[in-house]
Design an enzyme around this catalytic site. Structure first.
Site, mmCIF file in Angstrom:
data_model
loop_
_atom_site.group_PDB
_atom_site.id
_atom_site.type_symbol
_atom_site.label_atom_id
_atom_site.label_comp_id
_atom_site.label_asym_id
_atom_site.label_seq_id
_atom_site.Cartn_x
_atom_site.Cartn_y
_atom_site.Cartn_z
ATOM 1 C CG ASN A 60 48.334 34.546 42.440
ATOM 2 O OD1 ASN A 60 48.078 33.400 42.047
ATOM 3 N ND2 ASN A 60 49.145 35.365 41.773
ATOM 4 N NE ARG A 61 48.547 29.349 49.716
ATOM 5 C CZ ARG A 61 48.862 30.149 50.749
ATOM 6 N NH1 ARG A 61 49.857 31.014 50.629
ATOM 7 N NH2 ARG A 61 48.171 30.098 51.874
ATOM 8 C CE LYS A 83 52.351 36.536 32.591
ATOM 9 N NZ LYS A 83 50.965 36.869 32.913
HETATM 10 C C1 LIG Z 1 45.456 36.705 41.387
HETATM 11 C C2 LIG Z 1 46.371 36.576 40.210
HETATM 12 C C3 LIG Z 1 46.175 35.528 39.318
HETATM 13 C C4 LIG Z 1 47.038 35.411 38.211
HETATM 14 N N1 LIG Z 1 46.805 34.377 37.328
HETATM 15 C C5 LIG Z 1 47.600 34.274 36.230
HETATM 16 C C6 LIG Z 1 47.378 33.252 35.275
HETATM 17 O O1 LIG Z 1 46.447 32.451 35.392
HETATM 18 N N2 LIG Z 1 48.205 33.188 34.202
HETATM 19 C C7 LIG Z 1 49.240 34.068 34.007
HETATM 20 O O2 LIG Z 1 49.957 33.976 33.013
HETATM 21 N N3 LIG Z 1 49.463 35.060 34.893
HETATM 22 C C8 LIG Z 1 48.682 35.180 35.978
HETATM 23 N N4 LIG Z 1 48.913 36.201 36.872
HETATM 24 C C9 LIG Z 1 50.062 37.107 36.661
HETATM 25 C C10 LIG Z 1 49.665 38.403 35.973
HETATM 26 O O3 LIG Z 1 49.137 38.174 34.689
HETATM 27 C C11 LIG Z 1 50.907 39.335 35.854
HETATM 28 O O4 LIG Z 1 51.853 38.740 35.001
HETATM 29 C C12 LIG Z 1 51.568 39.609 37.196
HETATM 30 O O5 LIG Z 1 50.613 39.724 38.223
HETATM 31 C C13 LIG Z 1 52.429 40.876 37.167
HETATM 32 O O6 LIG Z 1 51.656 42.005 36.839
HETATM 33 P P1 LIG Z 1 51.019 43.004 37.929
HETATM 34 O O7 LIG Z 1 52.114 43.396 38.852
HETATM 35 O O8 LIG Z 1 50.446 44.131 37.124
HETATM 36 O O9 LIG Z 1 49.956 42.230 38.625
HETATM 37 C C14 LIG Z 1 48.082 36.346 37.995
HETATM 38 C C15 LIG Z 1 48.258 37.403 38.898
HETATM 39 C C16 LIG Z 1 47.424 37.526 39.988
HETATM 40 C C17 LIG Z 1 47.651 38.673 40.945
#
Ligand SMILES: Cc1cc2nc3c(=O)[nH]c(=O)nc-3n(C[C@H](O)[C@H](O)[C@H](O)COP(=O)(O)O)c2cc1C
Length: 342
Positions: A116-117, A221
């Site tokens: 994601n971006r 974080k």
């Molecule tokens: C689409 C998307 C949007 C995200 N937006 C944020 C965000 O706004 N703030 C944040 O701290 N982490 C954001 N993350 C990161 C997630 O909170 C998490 O730290 C990261 O995806 C790793 O966990 P996962 O592998 O279970 O997804 C986002 C992740 C994704 C996939």
């Protein structure tokens, strides 16, 4: 049912469109009398052995929703009905912003990941506060974390005041804070992870916190792309600023070992390809700090065993994002059940 019936349909469409569609569907379903209790009976695991007391808060279970899915605090109550022990809203910024141009969210199916971006698309902190106000905390409310960041247009030199604005606005409405300096999608944001600016940012927020009648836990974080040396700096900074803990990790800029054809999209990679690295970061922080502070483990948890591995590496709580998209709400239940049986 999710994986065999719902996911094959959802995964046919553009991931961001499906995100909005699923959001509306969950909200609609929860507005039908009887459905919230049905969802709870399907997914919630209530057992005092799952309760955790971490940084002064009592969590009914250790499985949380990671930041980014409910950025604007629109759906946290409904998501809580699926069994989460806590929900993190945000990242919120002082002013609303659109984020990066679409298309900005990509499914890496063969790798079990997402890139994601998004770029902190959100309606601004005040709008989220207005929503949170409508749901005053009562008995049994789900714990809410407020993840805060800076606007894209704010230069790094002025970043501290963006975090202060968000901290002040959310203070009465969240249970803990998360300082996000680790998204790869806001230009130069990760430079705020350097020792000097980070110490300054966290100390400023801690001073604000100390001046409040009740102090709220502030967590940091971090990115999974930090070197060992940088992680040692993080341990120092947590100790000097006495913040409550660390969330490890955000998404990665690494593309190692990927096979999906869209693997070169710019952005942060999450899901299965991140599992191992985020666990390494958790283990490193836990061992090198002698368990001096709590860690929330997040990154590539797609099975109950992945969750147990993070907890064994030193996490006190865990969070899901990509695993929740791929596996559905049954994953939350699987993890809680496995914790009871292990
Ligand atoms: C689409 C998307 C949007 C995200 N937006 C944020 C965000 O706004 N703030 C944040 O701290 N982490 C954001 N993350 C990161 C997630 O909170 C998490 O730290 C990261 O995806 C790793 O966990 P996962 O592998 O279970 O997804 C986002 C992740 C994704 C996939």
């Amino acid at each position: 049912m999710y994986k065999s019936l719902i996911r094959p349909i959802l995964f046919r469409f553009d991931p961001e469109k499906i995100h909005h569609f699923t959001f509306s569907s969950i909200r609609f379903l929860n507005s039908i009398p009887g459905i919230p209790s049905l969802l709870k009976s399907m997914y919630e695991v209530n057992d005092p052995r799952l309760e955790r007391e971490v940084f002064g808060l009592k969590f009914k279970n250790p499985v949380g929703l990671a930041a980014g899915l409910d950025k604007d605090a629109k759906l946290y109550k409904e998501l809580a009905n699926m069994g989460f022990g806590f929900i993190e809203i945000g990242t919120l910024t002082p002013k609303p912003q659109d984020g990066n141009p679409k298309k900005r969210l990509f499914r890496l199916r063969e790798d079990g990941g997402l890139i994601n971006r998004m770029g902190f698309n959100n309606g601004g902190v005040q709008e989220a506060v207005e929503r949170l106000k409508k749901n005053p905390k009562g008995k049994g409310h789900v714990l809410i974390g407020g993840n805060i960041g800076k606007n894209k247009v704010t230069p790094n030199e002025d970043a501290v005041s963006d975090y202060e604005i968000c901290f002040d606005a959310l203070y009465d409405y969240v249970d803990y804070f998360v300082v996000n300096v680790s998204s790869p999608n806001t230009p130069n944001l990760r430079e705020l992870q350097d020792k000097e600016p980070l110490t300054n940012l966290l100390q400023t927020l801690q001073d604000k916190n100390a001046a409040k009648p009740v102090q709220k836990p502030i967590l940091l974080k971090i990115a999974p792309d930090l070197t060992d040396e940088q992680l040692l700096d993080i341990i120092d900074i947590v100790k000097t600023t006495k913040i409550a803990g660390v969330i490890a990790t955000n998404t990665t800029i690494s593309r190692e070992g990927l096979v999906s054809e869209n693997k070169q999209e710019t952005g942060g990679l999450s899901g299965k390809p991140l599992t191992k690295r985020s666990t390494e970061v958790i283990r490193f922080l836990s061992e090198k700090s002698n368990k001096a502070f709590p860690i929330i483990g997040v990154g590539g948890i797609h099975t109950a065993d992945d969750a147990i591995e993070k907890l064994e590496a030193g996490a006190s709580l865990i969070q899901l994002y990509t695993g929740f998209i791929y596996e559905g709400p049954a994953l939350i239940k699987d993890i809680n059940k496995k914790l009871l049986n292990s």
